[in-house]
Every structure is written in C-alpha cells, then in structure tokens.
Design a protein around this motif. Structure first.
Motif, PDB file in Angstrom:
ATOM      1  N   TRP A  82       2.250   1.758   4.349  1.00 43.92           N
ATOM      2  CA  TRP A  82       1.637   1.346   3.114  1.00 43.92           C
ATOM      3  C   TRP A  82       0.184   2.053   2.892  1.00 43.92           C
ATOM      4  CZ3 TRP A  82       3.817  -2.962   0.100  1.00 43.92           C
ATOM      5  CH2 TRP A  82       3.143  -3.151  -1.251  1.00 43.92           C
ATOM      6  N   LEU A  83      -0.531   2.094   3.882  1.00 49.61           N
ATOM      7  CA  LEU A  83      -1.851   2.291   3.854  1.00 49.61           C
ATOM      8  C   LEU A  83      -1.887   3.955   4.120  1.00 49.61           C
ATOM      9  CD1 LEU A  83      -3.527  -0.080   6.602  1.00 49.61           C
ATOM     10  CD2 LEU A  83      -3.690   0.005   3.987  1.00 49.61           C
ATOM     11  N   GLU A  84      -1.045   4.752   4.817  1.00 50.79           N
ATOM     12  CA  GLU A  84      -1.004   5.840   4.752  1.00 50.79           C
ATOM     13  C   GLU A  84      -0.799   6.701   3.326  1.00 50.79           C
ATOM     14  OE1 GLU A  84       1.679   7.592   7.677  1.00 50.79           O
ATOM     15  OE2 GLU A  84       0.149   6.650   9.331  1.00 50.79           O
ATOM     16  N   GLN A  85       0.112   5.907   2.585  1.00 51.91           N
ATOM     17  CA  GLN A  85       0.691   6.364   1.234  1.00 51.91           C
ATOM     18  C   GLN A  85      -0.364   5.862   0.109  1.00 51.91           C
ATOM     19  OE1 GLN A  85       4.953   5.334   0.786  1.00 51.91           O
ATOM     20  NE2 GLN A  85       5.256   5.938   2.682  1.00 51.91           N
ATOM     21  N   ARG A  86      -1.353   4.962   0.635  1.00 55.94           N
ATOM     22  CA  ARG A  86      -2.241   4.511  -0.452  1.00 55.94           C
ATOM     23  C   ARG A  86      -1.579   3.928  -1.724  1.00 55.94           C
ATOM     24  NH1 ARG A  86      -6.858   9.410  -0.207  1.00 55.94           N
ATOM     25  NH2 ARG A  86      -7.109   9.228   2.156  1.00 55.94           N
ATOM     26  N   VAL A  87      -0.679   3.033  -1.359  1.00 54.81           N
ATOM     27  CA  VAL A  87      -0.131   2.116  -2.211  1.00 54.81           C
ATOM     28  C   VAL A  87      -1.026   1.177  -2.657  1.00 54.81           C
ATOM     29  CG1 VAL A  87       2.038   0.897  -2.840  1.00 54.81           C
ATOM     30  CG2 VAL A  87       2.279   3.057  -1.337  1.00 54.81           C
ATOM     31  N   PRO A  90       7.231   1.408   1.020  1.00 52.23           N
ATOM     32  CA  PRO A  90       6.140   0.745   0.022  1.00 52.23           C
ATOM     33  C   PRO A  90       5.965   0.822  -1.180  1.00 52.23           C
ATOM     34  CG  PRO A  90       5.468   1.987   2.080  1.00 52.23           C
ATOM     35  CD  PRO A  90       6.715   2.065   1.916  1.00 52.23           C
ATOM     36  N   LEU A  91       6.366   1.767  -1.952  1.00 55.31           N
ATOM     37  CA  LEU A  91       6.415   1.732  -3.516  1.00 55.31           C
ATOM     38  C   LEU A  91       7.107   0.833  -4.037  1.00 55.31           C
ATOM     39  CD1 LEU A  91       5.660   5.515  -4.375  1.00 55.31           C
ATOM     40  CD2 LEU A  91       4.296   3.287  -4.851  1.00 55.31           C
ATOM     41  N   GLU A  92       8.421   0.829  -3.495  1.00 58.64           N
ATOM     42  CA  GLU A  92       9.471  -0.103  -4.003  1.00 58.64           C
ATOM     43  C   GLU A  92       9.037  -1.654  -3.628  1.00 58.64           C
ATOM     44  OE1 GLU A  92      13.296   3.099  -3.084  1.00 58.64           O
ATOM     45  OE2 GLU A  92      12.606   1.729  -1.609  1.00 58.64           O
ATOM     46  N   ALA A  93       8.598  -1.918  -2.280  1.00 61.53           N
ATOM     47  CA  ALA A  93       8.103  -3.280  -2.047  1.00 61.53           C
ATOM     48  C   ALA A  93       6.950  -3.800  -3.009  1.00 61.53           C
ATOM     49  CB  ALA A  93       7.324  -3.406  -0.730  1.00 61.53           C
ATOM     50  N   LEU A 143      15.165   5.301  -0.399  1.00 62.81           N
ATOM     51  CA  LEU A 143      15.476   5.186  -1.892  1.00 62.81           C
ATOM     52  C   LEU A 143      14.677   5.869  -2.845  1.00 62.81           C
ATOM     53  CD1 LEU A 143      16.422   1.211  -1.730  1.00 62.81           C
ATOM     54  CD2 LEU A 143      18.027   3.204  -1.749  1.00 62.81           C
ATOM     55  N   PRO A 144      15.019   6.359  -3.923  1.00 67.40           N
ATOM     56  CA  PRO A 144      14.414   6.948  -5.025  1.00 67.40           C
ATOM     57  C   PRO A 144      12.930   5.836  -5.171  1.00 67.40           C
ATOM     58  CG  PRO A 144      16.422   6.588  -5.911  1.00 67.40           C
ATOM     59  CD  PRO A 144      16.536   6.171  -4.278  1.00 67.40           C
ATOM     60  N   VAL A 145      12.002   6.202  -5.892  1.00 67.00           N
ATOM     61  CA  VAL A 145      11.095   5.468  -6.296  1.00 67.00           C
ATOM     62  C   VAL A 145      11.629   4.687  -7.235  1.00 67.00           C
ATOM     63  CG1 VAL A 145       8.606   5.316  -7.305  1.00 67.00           C
ATOM     64  CG2 VAL A 145       9.119   6.824  -5.431  1.00 67.00           C
ATOM     65  N   ALA A 146      11.338   3.389  -7.617  1.00 63.45           N
ATOM     66  CA  ALA A 146      11.863   2.443  -8.439  1.00 63.45           C
ATOM     67  C   ALA A 146      10.695   1.814  -9.243  1.00 63.45           C
ATOM     68  CB  ALA A 146      12.644   1.252  -7.882  1.00 63.45           C
ATOM     69  N   THR A 147      11.161   1.493 -10.392  1.00 56.83           N
ATOM     70  CA  THR A 147      10.263   0.666 -11.504  1.00 56.83           C
ATOM     71  C   THR A 147      10.259  -0.641 -11.052  1.00 56.83           C
ATOM     72  OG1 THR A 147      11.718   0.452 -13.179  1.00 56.83           O
ATOM     73  CG2 THR A 147      10.518   2.632 -13.040  1.00 56.83           C
ATOM     74  N   ALA A 148       9.461  -1.437 -11.623  1.00 58.78           N
ATOM     75  CA  ALA A 148       9.323  -2.994 -11.423  1.00 58.78           C
ATOM     76  C   ALA A 148      10.771  -3.518 -11.942  1.00 58.78           C
ATOM     77  CB  ALA A 148       8.101  -3.632 -11.831  1.00 58.78           C
ATOM     78  N   ALA A 149      11.059  -3.013 -13.161  1.00 59.76           N
ATOM     79  CA  ALA A 149      12.236  -3.623 -13.663  1.00 59.76           C
ATOM     80  C   ALA A 149      13.651  -3.340 -12.908  1.00 59.76           C
ATOM     81  CB  ALA A 149      12.461  -2.770 -15.344  1.00 59.76           C
TER      82      ALA A 149
END
Length: 161
Positions: free
Chosen positions: A147-152, A59-62, A36-42
């Motif tokens: 998650w770690l590889e993407q440094r989120v 990971p960014l979406e999570a 999915l595309p990167v999403a905002t918290a909203a």
C-alpha cells in the motif's frame, strides 16, 4: 530423531512446531494468484467473493472496496508494536495468533479486509476464516508495505449506518 533434546537446547519437536507455524504464516507470500485489474468503486461494490468466501485484492482494489462499502471491517493481524507504528484508518487490531485462535467475534456475514505487513499473515488468517464459515474475506495483497510502496491514498469512508 523426531522428538527429544538436541545440542541446541530445545526439543526438536518444539522447534519443528514453531517452524511449522511460521511457515503457515508465510504461506501467502508465495501465492500464485494472479492480480486482478484495477477496479472502480462501482465494480468493487459488485465484486463477488470466491466460492469459498476468500479473495486476495490489490491496494487499489482495497481502497475502492472500502470507499464503496462502509460495512467492510478492516482487521489488522500484525503485532501491537507494528500496529502502533501505523495502520489503515479505522482498522481493528486482532494479532495473528488471536485471529488463528478464533478471537474474531463478528457475524460470519460481516465483510472483512485482512491486513498485515506483507500479506502472509493475513493470507493465512483469511484462509482460516473462510474455512470457519466467514462468507466474505479479502486479503490485502502485499500488505501495508505494498500500500505504501504504491502510494495509494487512504480511503475516504462514510460511516456505516
């Protein structure tokens, strides 16, 4: 011959069953689901689960989901040894075989984020929980490794309530 002993010292049936369970656990590693595309918290706060209640997220979406919704429970399905090496903050350990044995004792409307090392075990557990009637189940695509590889950064969470 399907059952019986072979020169390997164990029954072919037992080795086949073990191989089958490992295959089920790894099934999610080769999923053809598109990212999915990167999403905002909203956006994550409004994200509906799929019709069957199961969705794989990055990971960014999570991170966005966890920051937007404090009621999401993080279930880590790795082994105790893996969990002790490091885990997402506030995650609860329910090892893979316990999760697949129905030992997640939460209301079926509790939103869950499932985590493992690379996403395979959590994918298998997520599909199982969706079939058991859990309404909102998220799988961390690529697991903690991604998650770690993407440094989120770890999410900043407000306590539910």
């Amino acid at each position: 011959m399907i059952a019986g002993n072979d020169s390997g010292g164990g029954s072919v049936t037992r080795r086949w069953k073990t191989g089958f369970l490992v295959g089920v656990a790894l099934l999610g590693c080769f999923s053809a689901e598109a990212a999915l595309p990167v999403a905002t918290a909203a956006q994550m706060a409004k994200l509906p689960p799929r019709a069957n209640g199961f969705l794989t997220i990055t990971p960014l979406e999570a991170k966005a989901l966890l920051e937007a919704r404090s009621e999401v429970v993080i279930i880590d399905v790795r082994s105790l040894e893996e969990f002790r090496e490091g885990a997402l903050p506030d995650s609860v350990l329910v090892p893979f075989f316990d999760a697949m044995s129905g030992k997640i004792l939460l209301p079926k409307d509790t939103p869950l984020l499932l985590v493992c090392a690379v996403g395979g075990r959590s994918m298998a557990v997520g599909r199982y929980l969706a079939m058991q009637g859990f309404q909102e189940v998220y799988n961390l695509k690529g697991g903690l490794d991604a998650w770690l590889e993407q440094r989120v950064p770890f999410p900043s969470r407000k306590k539910a309530g």
